[in-house]
Design an enzyme around this catalytic site. Structure first.
Site, PDB file in Angstrom:
ATOM      1  N   THR A  98       0.879  -1.168   0.000  1.00  0.00           N
ATOM      2  CA  THR A  98       0.000   0.000   0.000  1.00  0.00           C
ATOM      3  C   THR A  98       0.915   1.216   0.000  1.00  0.00           C
ATOM      4  OG1 THR A  98      -1.813  -1.112   1.144  1.00  0.00           O
ATOM      5  CG2 THR A  98      -1.755   1.291   1.260  1.00  0.00           C
ATOM      6  N   LYS A 173      -7.295   1.542  -3.407  1.00  0.00           N
ATOM      7  CA  LYS A 173      -7.005   1.165  -2.025  1.00  0.00           C
ATOM      8  C   LYS A 173      -7.213   2.352  -1.088  1.00  0.00           C
ATOM      9  CE  LYS A 173      -5.583  -1.168   1.549  1.00  0.00           C
ATOM     10  NZ  LYS A 173      -4.293  -1.847   1.700  1.00  0.00           N
ATOM     11  N   LYS A 241      -0.419   5.232   8.528  1.00  0.00           N
ATOM     12  CA  LYS A 241       0.423   5.336   7.329  1.00  0.00           C
ATOM     13  C   LYS A 241      -0.452   5.444   6.094  1.00  0.00           C
ATOM     14  CE  LYS A 241       1.524   2.356   4.491  1.00  0.00           C
ATOM     15  NZ  LYS A 241       1.867   1.121   3.742  1.00  0.00           N
TER      16      LYS A 241
END
Length: 290
Positions: A98, A173, A241
């Site tokens: 990611t 995502k 994050k």
């Protein structure tokens, strides 16, 4: 059977590489910064490991990366001894990290110079999804490269979709994480409200989960949340994050994400409570603290 390299033996990469070896039947070589993890994987799965990403990727048909962040990704791909130093023309680099859409564009350009195809392919489903081989994979890239890679990706996935050109997987995502942040905060507030009102949370959820309020988070996390247990699934540090990537992209494309920005701050409060490794449902702990 294909020759495959897998870079990154974290909680996701380790079982994903295992599915490529066992379920996919591929010839798999792995690399990890901490060599002991790569050695353990090779022993468990009767596979191979290499001391550098470049050596792991020699003559590979498909190279997978699943590391921590953009800088880690650059290090194992375009850095010294990175995979692009040895990947052959016509092979495909598939990134399951990611990361940002920006770094996806960088890697696509770097791969193209080597005659290598690139697919950004972040995953959703957490550690359990990786272990059970039922991840959702959101891909960005060329359709022809995707169709070649898809049968290989299927070894660790339940759903694989091509969302658009390079970067589209990472953007999808980001939407996934935006939606999860809002849903978990709403669920945390609902459970907190019910507890304050003296209601039986199990009875409440049994009813409302069958209606419009139902969600995966409600079905899978309400019991542990109600019990004040937060050792399941995706860690707060990882979520922050990811939300940092989301908010940076929103600044770039001028999207308005007031709820996401607020929930990111709430996760910062959870970190300040010592909950860095608690799972994302620990937003409730912030509300329940005295």
């Amino acid at each position: 059977m294909a020759k495959v390299a897998f870079i990154g033996m974290g909680v996701m990469g380790y079982p994903m590489a295992g599915h490529l070896k066992v379920k996919g039947g591929h010839d798999v070589t792995v690399y990890n910064r901490t060599i002991a993890k790569a050695e353990a994987w090779a022993k468990q799965y009767d596979g191979k490991f290499a001391p550098t990403p470049a050596q792991a990727s020699e003559d590979a048909d498909f190279v997978f990366t699943c590391v921590g962040n953009d800088d880690d990704l650059r290090s194992v791909t375009t850095g010294e001894n990175g995979v692009l130093a040895t990947m052959k023309a016509g092979s495909i680099l598939i990134d399951n990290t990611t990361a940002s859409a920006e770094v996806a564009g960088e890697l696509h350009a770097a791969a193209k110079e080597k005659g290598v195809e690139f697919i950004d392919a972040p995953v959703s489903g957490g550690q359990a999804g990786a272990e059970n081989g039922v991840l959702t994979v959101m891909c960005g890239g060329d359709e022809a490269a995707f169709e070649k890679a898809r049968p290989v990706i299927d070894a660790y996935a339940r759903m694989v979709g091509l969302m658009g050109p390079v970067g589209a997987g990472q953007l999808t995502k980001m939407i996934n994480q935006i939606c999860i942040a809002g849903i978990v905060q709403g669920l945390a507030e609902g459970i907190h409200f019910g507890k304050q009102a003296g209601l039986d949370i199990e009875k409440v959820v049994d009813v409302i989960s069958k209606g419009a309020a139902g969600s995966w988070q409600m079905e899978n996390r309400h019991k542990t949340m109600n019990a004040g247990k937060y050792d399941f699934g995706f860690a707060v540090d990882w979520m922050r994050k990811d939300l940092g990537i989301v908010l940076e992209e929103a600044r770039r494309n001028q999207a308005k994400l007031p709820l996401t920005a607020l929930v990111d701050q709430f996760y910062g409060d959870v970190q300040a409570m010592g909950g860095n490794r608690w799972d994302t449902s620990s937003l409730l702990a912030r509300l329940d603290r005295k």
